[in-house]
Enzyme design. Structure first.
Site, short mmCIF file in Angstrom:
data_model
loop_
_atom_site.label_atom_id
_atom_site.label_comp_id
_atom_site.label_asym_id
_atom_site.label_seq_id
_atom_site.Cartn_x
_atom_site.Cartn_y
_atom_site.Cartn_z
N ASN A 263 17.92 11.96 3.31
CA ASN A 263 18.61 13.17 3.42
C ASN A 263 19.35 13.82 1.96
OD1 ASN A 263 18.11 13.05 6.06
ND2 ASN A 263 20.05 12.68 6.73
N ARG B 6 12.53 19.68 9.78
CA ARG B 6 13.45 21.10 9.56
C ARG B 6 13.42 21.50 8.15
NH1 ARG B 6 18.55 23.23 12.73
NH2 ARG B 6 20.03 21.89 11.79
N CYS C 259 13.46 16.25 14.87
CA CYS C 259 13.36 15.36 15.82
C CYS C 259 14.00 15.92 17.00
CB CYS C 259 14.66 14.21 15.45
SG CYS C 259 14.16 13.25 14.01
N VAL D 107 28.42 16.28 16.92
CA VAL D 107 27.52 17.01 15.88
C VAL D 107 26.33 17.57 16.55
CG1 VAL D 107 26.36 16.92 13.73
CG2 VAL D 107 28.48 15.48 14.05
#
Ligand code: EPU
Length: 442
Positions: free
Chosen positions: A24, A94, A118, A329
């Protein structure tokens, strides 16, 4: 060709492994390389499918890339000439939305056709769009999943995010560094991966720093240089292996596990009964005691990361008593629980906000809290992976379980975990990978 993992579980994991660079952080730094009209070199880049996809996207936009060695990639962005982020890649991750800011700096426009990712709930981009608009970008919504962006020059502004979104913060940082004047981003995300990206943007020529209360301040520039930069180690991978070591009653030295980036995880691991020794280049994880239940909530940094949640829930199936995990989240990140239950775990999901506070998903009919009662012996089974982090949870459950497991959908795991088989074998796991006919895979 698709593959399946065959795992024989029930043995304590023991030994030393090294985590890879953080997915990430690496993905965003590859994108940021396109801001500079030159050749960027990134070190410690994980060899995973998501990185390959992102590099292919760069290529579609006119960049070239070359792996200099196993984990060093050079990105030549001198010839960025295409503002259309292609549909065929956009479907699987994304990351495409993040290309918008570099393209605006280089070409004054960008076009985005669809957003994928995902299957962990819908993935809106409203925060990205609202923030870009505030920086002077004209955004035209050509359809529900197609956007056109245009700006001759962005201008600084004060932006307050509705929620500290990681992606929106990164996108706006990359936009603001090329904007005229000063940008203040309030209620922003401050994950270590974002600091890593901000460090790279600073090295490239921007003034970018963090102020108190989740605020980023950026002074834009037009003059960027291509840099040589290092991707941080993957704290999600590190926590995943740590959870495996403790859950199987083993002892694993995870090189590249950095205390500074994992403080919250370490605290919770200790509360559960896991133990660790900190070394300059890694952390040794083991179990000292019986495992105890906890009452835990995921949150944005510095809270307990949502990406740590699945392996932690698997760990909690081995704790003595009832644990509560409240996911705040993502609205639907317990999709993997059904498979764990089929292996013998006792987990109940509920729409309620269990824990100390209500979250964005209160009264919204999302199964976002879990009650886990343990300890439950797990037994091997046949599992089909639905998404990346669930995938690791299945692998971990199979490592704890008695008997053999067959796990399909390994391509999801390969999106985010580099050389998972090799690493697990280094710590004594009995795992093998076999190609399967498409008819056999889900
Ligand atoms: N959200 C919106 N609107 C937006 C953007 C986000 O409603 O415009 C919502 C999301 O739907 C979600 C929440 O805000 O409910 C948080 O999303 P965020 O933008 O923070 O996440 P992200 O940037 O899309 C990154 C990681 C995720 C990680 C999250 C949270 C990457 C490539 N992905 O996603 O990692 O879970 O931050 O830390 O960096 C993974 O690695 O498996 C993974 C999913």
């Amino acid at each position: 060709m698709p593959t399946r993992y065959d795992i024989v579980g029930g043995r304590p994991l023991q030994g030393t492994l090294r985590v890879s660079g953080a997915k990430n952080a690496a993905l965003k730094m590859i994108v940021a390389a396109l801001i500079a009209d030159g050749v960027t070199t990134l070190h410690n880049v994980p060899r995973i499918t998501d990185v390959e996809i992102t590099l292919k996207l760069c290529e579609e936009l006119g960049a070239r890339y070359r792996w200099r060695d196993e984990t060093t990639v050079e990105i030549d962005a001198r010839n960025i000439n295409n503002a259309v982020i292609p549909l065929r890649y956009s479907g699987s991750t994304r990351t495409p939305i993040l290309f918008v800011s570099p393209l605006l700096h280089r070409l004054g426009k960008a076009e985005l056709t669809t957003i994928g990712g995902c299957s962990i709930g819908p993935r809106p981009i409203n925060y990205h769009i609202a923030g870009l608009r505030q920086l002077g970008v004209q955004v035209e919504e050509a359809s529900r999943t197609a956007y056109r962006f245009q700006a001759d020059r962005l201008h600084g502004n004060i932006i307050t995010l509705e929620y500290p979104s990681v992606g929106a913060t990164e996108n706006l940082l990359m936009a603001a560094v090329g904007a005229r004047g000063r940008t203040v981003i309030r209620n922003a995300a401050i994950e270590p991966e974002i600091l890593n990206l901000a460090g790279m943007l600073q090295a490239m020529g921007a003034v970018v720093y963090q102020d108190v209360n989740r605020t980023w301040i950026v002074e834009g520039t037009r003059r960027f240089r291509a840099v040589e930069y290092e991707v941080m180690d993957d704290r999600i991978e590190a926590a995943s292996f740590a959870a495996c070591a403790v859950a199987t009653g083993g002892e694993v030295l995870v090189k590249g596990a950095i205390q500074r980036d994992m403080v919250t995880f370490l605290d919770w691991l200790r509360k559960v009964g896991g133990e660790f020794d900190i070394y300059p280049d890694g952390i040794r994880f083991y179990r000292q005691d019986r495992l105890r239940p906890v009452n835990l909530e995921t949150d944005v940094h510095p809270g307990f990361m949502t990406d740590w949640q699945p392996p932690f829930v698997v760990l909690l199936t081995q704790a003595e008593g009832i644990s509560v995990v409240h996911e705040t989240v993502y609205e639907s990140r317990f999709g993997y629980v059904e498979a764990l239950v089929s292996m013998g775990a006792h987990i109940q999901l509920t729409n309620d906000c269990l824990g100390s506070r209500e979250c964005r998903f209160t009264n919204k009919n999302y199964l976002h809290s879990a009650l886990i009662s343990g300890p439950t012996p797990l037994r091997g089974g046949t599992l089909h992976i639905p998404d990346l982090r669930a995938g690791f949870a299945y692998v971990m459950a199979a490592l704890i379980a008695s008997g053999e497991s067959r796990i399909y959908g390994t391509e999801f795991v390969q999106r985010g975990y580099a050389n998972l088989i090799g690493k697990l074998r280094e710590i004594g796991a009995d795992i093998s990978e076999t190609p399967v006919e498409t008819a056999e895979s889900p």
